[in-house]
Write a protein that holds these residues in place. Structure first.
Motif, PDB file in Angstrom:
ATOM      1  N   ASP A 135       0.858  -1.183   0.000  1.00 37.77           N
ATOM      2  CA  ASP A 135       0.000   0.000   0.000  1.00 37.77           C
ATOM      3  C   ASP A 135       0.896   1.236   0.000  1.00 37.77           C
ATOM      4  OD1 ASP A 135      -2.065   1.823   0.455  1.00 37.77           O
ATOM      5  OD2 ASP A 135      -2.180   1.368   2.599  1.00 37.77           O
ATOM      6  N   ASP A 137       1.167   5.182   0.203  1.00 37.08           N
ATOM      7  CA  ASP A 137       0.418   6.370   0.609  1.00 37.08           C
ATOM      8  C   ASP A 137       1.319   7.596   0.612  1.00 37.08           C
ATOM      9  OD1 ASP A 137      -2.112   5.170   1.208  1.00 37.08           O
ATOM     10  OD2 ASP A 137      -1.222   4.345   3.030  1.00 37.08           O
ATOM     11  N   HIS A 176      -2.362   0.722  -4.636  1.00 38.09           N
ATOM     12  CA  HIS A 176      -1.954  -0.610  -4.197  1.00 38.09           C
ATOM     13  C   HIS A 176      -1.163  -1.285  -5.310  1.00 38.09           C
ATOM     14  CE1 HIS A 176      -5.301  -1.227  -0.917  1.00 38.09           C
ATOM     15  NE2 HIS A 176      -4.459  -0.255  -0.640  1.00 38.09           N
TER      16      HIS A 176
HETATM   17 MN   LIG Z   1      -3.442   3.316   1.589  1.00 36.25          MN
END
Ligand SMILES: [Mn+2]
Ligand SMILES: [Mn+2]
Length: 274
Positions: A135, A137, A176
């Motif tokens: 993931d 971010d 992702h």
């Molecule tokens: Mn995330």
DNA sequence: GATATAG
DNA sequence: CTATATCAACGCAGT
DNA sequence: ACTGCG
């Protein structure tokens, strides 16, 4: 006026409750619109939901109300909604919905389940994921171009190991990177591998990437989050609607779309996904 | 959102 | 009858 | 044991 309507999904006829209820006040998006979205994407979405424990994030009072995170299937759900009882790490069990068909997806939308999340493993072998999810971010102070750059670095590394990668905008802030797995490895093994990938890249690019889970320590770097890769953890499902203004949708993308400077996490929405 | 209980 | 209360998750890392 | 995080 009873404030219900009926919808036919395959051989099943469902009753929608309060279809005109506005769930996204800024956009005027109603429960009926949410239902239509999930009906429309069901063919693409169901392969990513079938056989997997599902976690509901419901918004019975709209996205400006308190979200209701629900793992156990409520007692009033009909018998035809599939379910799976799985071990709870802290003892006991949890009985999750398993969304195996379009009627269930639409039923969940009627229950104001705006965002379904699903396990990375299937209910028959819950300790053996068939997906690895990294993931990515952005932090405050880094933008989506940094996320695109980070995704390239992750994919290059995995390319070198002969592993295939899939990409998805999350509809929230990041991306992702997904690696399909053969279910030979358990979560501990997969997580350790993901940790080495993230650690190596953060070491190689300490100014741009971080594995710090504490927001304050991330500074303006992209966070490489491996924490989804654990038992009973979930990741937002492809084609799920996020409870954010504009109703952005988590959307799979091709590798080459990483080069598009216009790409961002909320690029596709309930209104544009088709 | 659904259900139980209080008014 | 309507109004109000109550319920509905979990795992991991760091300290 | 408790907090931050997702
Ligand atoms: Mn995330
Ligand atoms: Mn309510």
């Amino acid at each position: 006026m009873s404030d219900t309507s009926e919808i036919r999904i395959g051989r099943r006829t469902l009753t929608l409750h309060r279809p005109d209820k506005v769930l996204f006040p800024d956009d005027g998006i109603t429960k009926a619109d949410l239902v239509e979205h999930y009906r429309s994407v069901s063919r693409r979405m169901l392969p990513q939901l079938r056989e997997r424990p599902l976690m509901m994030v419901r918004h019975p009072d709209g996205i400006d109300g308190e979200p209701l995170v629900q793992k156990n299937i409520p007692g009033h759900f009909p018998d035809w909604v599939h379910r799976a009882e799985v071990r709870r790490e802290s003892g006991g069990t949890v009985t999750h919905v398993v969304c195996d068909d379009a009627a269930t997806l639409v039923y969940l939308a009627d229950q104001a389940c705006v965002t379904p999340h699903r396990w990375l493993s299937r209910a028959d072998r819950p300790d053996h994921p068939d997906r690895l999810v990294l993931d990515l971010d952005p932090s405050d102070g880094s933008g989506f171009e940094d996320v695109r750059w980070a995704a390239h670095r992750v994919c290059e590394l995995l390319d070198g190991l002969g592993l295939p990668t899939l990409l998805m905008t999350t509809g929230s802030s990041g991306l992702h990177v997904v690696v399909p797995l053969d279910r030979q490895a358990d979560f501990g093994t997969v997580r350790a591998f993901a940790g080495r990938v993230a650690g190596l890249l953060a070491e190689r690019h300490p100014g741009r990437l971080t594995t710090e889970q504490r927001k304050a320590e991330r500074k303006d770097r992209v966070y490489l989050d491996i924490q989804r890769n654990a038992y009973a953890q979930t990741a937002v499902a492809p084609y799920a609607v996020r409870a954010l203004p504009g109703a952005p949708v988590a959307t799979p993308i091709a590798r080459r779309e990483l080069d598009d400077p216009e790409l961002h996490a909320r690029r596709w929405t309930l209104a544009t996904i088709g």
